[in-house]
Design a protein around this motif. Sequence first.
Motif, PDB file in Angstrom:
ATOM      1  N   ARG A 165      -2.386   0.239  -7.103  1.00  0.00           N
ATOM      2  CA  ARG A 165      -1.136   0.062  -7.411  1.00  0.00           C
ATOM      3  C   ARG A 165      -0.290   1.185  -6.818  1.00  0.00           C
ATOM      4  NH1 ARG A 165       0.224  -4.222 -10.957  1.00  0.00           N
ATOM      5  NH2 ARG A 165      -2.171  -5.205 -11.560  1.00  0.00           N
ATOM      6  N   ASN A 166       1.205   0.331  -6.000  1.00  0.00           N
ATOM      7  CA  ASN A 166       1.760   1.441  -5.370  1.00  0.00           C
ATOM      8  C   ASN A 166       2.602   2.176  -7.626  1.00  0.00           C
ATOM      9  OD1 ASN A 166       3.164  -0.106  -6.437  1.00  0.00           O
ATOM     10  ND2 ASN A 166       4.071  -1.676  -4.580  1.00  0.00           N
ATOM     11  N   GLY A 167       3.704   3.156  -6.530  1.00  0.00           N
ATOM     12  CA  GLY A 167       4.817   3.704  -7.690  1.00  0.00           C
ATOM     13  C   GLY A 167       4.826   3.374  -8.524  1.00  0.00           C
ATOM     14  N   GLU A 168       5.531   1.916  -8.261  1.00  0.00           N
ATOM     15  CA  GLU A 168       7.085   0.703  -8.919  1.00  0.00           C
ATOM     16  C   GLU A 168       5.850   0.112  -9.827  1.00  0.00           C
ATOM     17  OE1 GLU A 168      10.216  -1.998  -7.598  1.00  0.00           O
ATOM     18  OE2 GLU A 168       9.146  -1.371  -6.267  1.00  0.00           O
ATOM     19  N   SER A 169       4.621  -0.255  -9.395  1.00  0.00           N
ATOM     20  CA  SER A 169       4.272  -1.299 -10.223  1.00  0.00           C
ATOM     21  C   SER A 169       3.340  -0.367 -11.704  1.00  0.00           C
ATOM     22  CB  SER A 169       2.740  -1.855  -9.272  1.00  0.00           C
ATOM     23  OG  SER A 169       2.072  -2.638 -10.298  1.00  0.00           O
ATOM     24  N   ARG A 170       3.183   1.152 -10.905  1.00  0.00           N
ATOM     25  CA  ARG A 170       2.718   2.203 -11.393  1.00  0.00           C
ATOM     26  C   ARG A 170       3.501   1.907 -12.968  1.00  0.00           C
ATOM     27  NH1 ARG A 170       0.510   4.458  -8.032  1.00  0.00           N
ATOM     28  NH2 ARG A 170       1.762   6.331  -8.132  1.00  0.00           N
ATOM     29  N   SER A 171       4.652   2.193 -12.525  1.00  0.00           N
ATOM     30  CA  SER A 171       5.777   2.752 -13.533  1.00  0.00           C
ATOM     31  C   SER A 171       5.871   1.604 -14.936  1.00  0.00           C
ATOM     32  CB  SER A 171       7.370   2.774 -12.859  1.00  0.00           C
ATOM     33  OG  SER A 171       7.653   3.677 -11.545  1.00  0.00           O
ATOM     34  N   THR A 209      -4.243   0.666 -13.370  1.00  0.00           N
ATOM     35  CA  THR A 209      -3.186   0.962 -12.571  1.00  0.00           C
ATOM     36  C   THR A 209      -3.892   1.105 -10.921  1.00  0.00           C
ATOM     37  OG1 THR A 209      -3.635   3.118 -13.296  1.00  0.00           O
ATOM     38  CG2 THR A 209      -2.251   2.232 -13.776  1.00  0.00           C
ATOM     39  N   GLU A 233      -1.906   9.181 -12.009  1.00  0.00           N
ATOM     40  CA  GLU A 233      -0.836   9.972 -11.445  1.00  0.00           C
ATOM     41  C   GLU A 233      -1.813  10.836 -11.008  1.00  0.00           C
ATOM     42  OE1 GLU A 233       1.229   9.519  -9.561  1.00  0.00           O
ATOM     43  OE2 GLU A 233       2.559   7.352 -11.579  1.00  0.00           O
ATOM     44  N   ALA A 283      -4.494   7.719  -9.032  1.00  0.00           N
ATOM     45  CA  ALA A 283      -3.745   7.211  -7.726  1.00  0.00           C
ATOM     46  C   ALA A 283      -4.555   6.934  -6.732  1.00  0.00           C
ATOM     47  CB  ALA A 283      -2.142   7.526  -8.069  1.00  0.00           C
TER      48      ALA A 283
END
Length: 271
Positions: A155-161, A152, A266, A269
């Motif tokens: 990476r951005n938030g969408e990729s982490r999701s 992670t 998070e 991040a």
Amino acid sequence: MAHSASLAQAVKLRPEPESAPAPETVPGAAPAGESVAESAAAGLREGAQHVAWMLSSAPLQGARRYRFLLLLRFALINLIGFALLALAQTHGWVTLALAADSTHLVVVITLVFLAGLAHCAYRIVQTSRELNRAKPFDPLVPSLAADFLAKTRGRNGESRSILVAALRLKLTQRIAVVRHVANSLVLLGLIGTVIGFIIALSGVDPQSAGDFSAVAPMVSTLIEGMSTALFTTLVGAVLNVWLMVNYHLLAGGTVKLVTALVELGEEHAGS
């Protein structure tokens, strides 16, 4: 000459002046050269440092206190289960179930249960170890948390999701074997029920119902089949409940592990 000797003797006999006693230090008093205000400030600084150390070490002490809590719960649940099994054995119920089953399906169901319980114990140990490594997290120790952070990072938030969803699916699939084994215990019990009824009905001959000499073998076969049907159903249901309790404990630990990994990801991040 005599006068000088008497003068010298008088000087020697004269007592020497005593030195002034050193001032006694009162416990708790400020040292010489230090004011009361400076002493109080030093005491406040030491107290603040002690409180800061206690606050900083409190999460670590709490994490150490709850190490292997999942494993301890697993051990407690199965200790109660085996204690109840020993109590049933003292009443002769376990021996009765084994002796009444001519198809040996009770033994098969028990072996399947033990295999599922062993796999559940293995996953419990793994999950408990990963929880201990995630709280508190040490990047130098190889763990699932370290691998997740490496994936992670940057990476951005969408990729982490997406990575979190993949991790949740992977961990859920890993423990699904225990649930499938628990469900198979009920199916094996139902199979034993069907086989028992088949055995019971196979000995009944309507044409020989009026022959008293043939009634006794038919009754014996009927009792044997009904015993197989009832005991296999009972053993399958009881062992299913036992293994499902362990599965729900494992599932709860897996959810805590995923939550800890997401919070850790998070938190790091931006690093």
